[in-house]
Motif scaffolding. Structure first.
Motif, PDB file in Angstrom:
ATOM      1  N   CYS A 295     -42.889 -30.341  37.319  1.00 29.19           N
ATOM      2  CA  CYS A 295     -42.815 -29.873  35.926  1.00 29.19           C
ATOM      3  C   CYS A 295     -44.094 -29.139  35.521  1.00 29.19           C
ATOM      4  N   ILE A 296     -45.222 -29.706  35.881  1.00 30.94           N
ATOM      5  CA  ILE A 296     -46.510 -29.107  35.501  1.00 30.94           C
ATOM      6  C   ILE A 296     -46.678 -27.736  36.153  1.00 30.94           C
ATOM      7  N   MET A 297     -46.379 -27.660  37.429  1.00 33.62           N
ATOM      8  CA  MET A 297     -46.542 -26.376  38.126  1.00 33.62           C
ATOM      9  C   MET A 297     -45.548 -25.330  37.616  1.00 33.62           C
ATOM     10  N   TYR A 298     -44.364 -25.790  37.225  1.00 33.65           N
ATOM     11  CA  TYR A 298     -43.350 -24.865  36.719  1.00 33.65           C
ATOM     12  C   TYR A 298     -43.753 -24.278  35.374  1.00 33.65           C
TER      13      TYR A 298
ATOM     14  N   LEU B 106     -48.987 -25.352  23.846  1.00 37.90           N
ATOM     15  CA  LEU B 106     -47.835 -26.174  24.187  1.00 37.90           C
ATOM     16  C   LEU B 106     -48.294 -27.480  24.820  1.00 37.90           C
ATOM     17  N   ALA B 107     -47.624 -28.565  24.440  1.00 35.29           N
ATOM     18  CA  ALA B 107     -47.941 -29.879  25.009  1.00 35.29           C
ATOM     19  C   ALA B 107     -46.702 -30.417  25.706  1.00 35.29           C
ATOM     20  N   LEU B 108     -46.893 -30.913  26.917  1.00 32.43           N
ATOM     21  CA  LEU B 108     -45.804 -31.512  27.689  1.00 32.43           C
ATOM     22  C   LEU B 108     -46.203 -32.934  28.051  1.00 32.43           C
TER      23      LEU B 108
ATOM     24  N   HIS C 110     -55.349 -30.236  36.977  1.00 26.68           N
ATOM     25  CA  HIS C 110     -54.514 -29.672  35.918  1.00 26.68           C
ATOM     26  C   HIS C 110     -54.900 -30.181  34.525  1.00 26.68           C
ATOM     27  N   SER C 111     -56.051 -30.830  34.440  1.00 27.61           N
ATOM     28  CA  SER C 111     -56.625 -31.290  33.165  1.00 27.61           C
ATOM     29  C   SER C 111     -55.657 -32.149  32.360  1.00 27.61           C
TER      30      SER C 111
END
Length: 474
Positions: A161-164, A142-144, A196-197
């Motif tokens: 958003c990233i942590m979620y 998945l890409a966000l 988080h790369s």
């Protein structure tokens, strides 16, 4: 009168060629055959011509078949794809920016967006991420992405958003990306991105005098180059591994800027010369006032561009040092699609009766763009003013019928498309079409766009032929 074969004839590097549409193949042909086919002049016809044409036909060329019915091959599977195979979500976290770049789609010069204070709420972002997770059960990756304006204005939302999604999407391989002007980067931000790369794309248009011409701070005539390079140095000095592996650059190209000057900067500037670059060409897509480029600027620009492209072809043939080829061409060049198509092992024998030209991507699958207000579009490049391009909203989800319409845009001009020799390589999608309302499909601008696309495809065909000739002498 006997129907003519479905072909396109062109000349390149002193030779004559035939592109056979049914088999999607380029064939080098003698001058006499070329002139006979292009003029249909019976005075040129003799037994040698007849024998040559018979041989071409025995090889499967010169068919007259056309596509008869428009339907994208993925149409029957679209409902299934949208239910289980989504994999890329782009959130418009803000419509504001601390810069005012002249060519920006938020600048007010386009039928699209304007800079304003609208920003995405956490509830809207969460809803988008949940929608992605719910409709991606068969996707392992998945890409966000985070889009603006300047996305870093909404750092706290991005972090949340990233942590979620990391918590909710456990077991999936996750990719995060941001395109930024880099002026707001801080040490704290970079630490989080590194942890988080996150893939960071920094907008850099070249040396200071070119970059600062268009990329200025809001309410100021001050260019942003010095601040951007200061942030780039921070990345390189304090996070060298992250900078090397996760940071790339994008350059916006304009014909009134020197391609050679930009290329020399990218090749020689120590801070950026080892990073990857992509490029975006400023176009008139959705532009309110089609200004038109200066002919002298265009001539100079494309002479410099074509010289670099020739070096790229030499590199591909293995007879030129790849380090000297422009990275702006090496990573994204449409000619490579022509190479790949013509080098594939599978060759079709004729056009299918049912098909669709190659331009549109699969809406909602290739990407899904969520605006600050929750409207859904196939990608971030499409004008939000377009009623044709909107495929749903984040609360109700993607409307299957609207997505099918976007996927099958050829239906608006199918007669012209079915008779077009460039059908199999067409890049026309809703972005290029500039369609806002349904009636826009019939406007002359569509025909003008088609002419430009055909010219680009023929240019790529010529590059392919040049490459083949170069290889013969290597």
């Amino acid at each position: 009168m006997k129907e003519k074969p479905f072909i396109h004839l062109f000349k390149a590097i002193g030779n004559t060629y035939m592109y056979d549409v049914n088999t999607d193949t380029i064939v080098k042909i003698p001058d006499k055959i070329y002139h006979y086919l292009i003029t249909d002049d019976n005075t040129l016809f003799d037994m040698k011509v007849q024998n040559y044409l018979d041989t071409l036909k025995k090889c499967g060329f010169l068919k007259t078949n056309r596509v008869e019915f428009t339907e994208h091959p993925d149409t029957p599977y679209l409902k299934y794809y949208l239910s289980t195979k989504m994999n890329r979500l782009i959130l418009q976290v803000t419509q504001n920016c601390n810069l005012r770049c002249k060519y920006c789609i938020y600048s007010g010069g386009y039928i699209n967006r304007n800079h304003n204070n609208k920003k995405m709420s956490w509830e809207m972002a969460k809803c988008g991420i949940d929608y992605l997770l719910e409709h991606s059960k068969e996707s392992t990756h998945l890409a966000l992405g985070f889009y603006g304006g300047e996305p870093l204005l909404e750092l706290e939302l991005i972090k949340r958003c990233i942590m979620y999604i990391e918590k909710k999407g456990e077991g999936k391989k996750l990719y995060f990306n941001i395109t930024t002007n880099a002026t707001l980067l801080t040490d704290e931000m970079i630490q989080f991105f590194d942890k988080h790369s996150l893939y960071l794309t920094i907008s850099l248009d070249g040396p200071e005098e070119i970059h600062d011409r268009d990329r200025k701070f809001n309410c100021s005539e001050k260019g942003s180059y010095s601040v951007v390079m200061e942030k780039v140095k921070l990345l390189n000095d304090r996070y060298p591994l992250y900078y090397k592996e996760n940071v790339r650059f994008n350059t916006v190209l304009k014909t009134d800027n020197s391609f050679e000057r930009i290329n020399n900067f990218i090749s020689c500037e120590n801070l950026v010369k080892n990073n990857s670059f992509s490029s975006t060409m400023v176009t008139d897509d959705y532009c309110k006032n089609k200004s038109g480029a200066n002919e002298e600027d265009m001539k100079r620009y494309f002479e410099e561009y074509e010289f670099e492209n020739f070096k790229r072809l030499l590199k591909r043939a293995g007879i030129y040092n790849g380090n000297k080829v422009s990275k702006l061409l090496d990573l994204n060049n449409y000619s490579d699609d022509i190479f790949n198509d013509n080098m594939r092992s599978y060759k079709r024998t004729e056009l299918p009766a049912k098909a669709h030209h190659s331009g549109p991507c699969i809406p909602g699958i290739t990407s899904l763009f969520v605006t600050v207000e929750g409207d859904l579009y196939p990608c971030e490049k499409i004008s939000e003013a377009s009623t044709v391009a909107r495929i749903g909203d984040i609360h109700k989800g993607i409307d299957l019928n609207l997505a099918k319409r976007v996927l099958n845009i050829e239906k608006a001009m199918d007669k012209q498309c079915h008779d077009c020799w460039a059908y199999s390589h067409c890049t026309m999608c809703l972005v290029q079409s500039e369609v806002i309302e349904e009636e826009d499909f019939s406007k002359n601008t569509m025909i003008e766009k088609c002419a430009k696309i055909r010219a680009n495809i023929e240019s790529s065909f010529k590059n392919y032929c040049m490459y083949n000739e170069i290889q013969k002498f290597h």
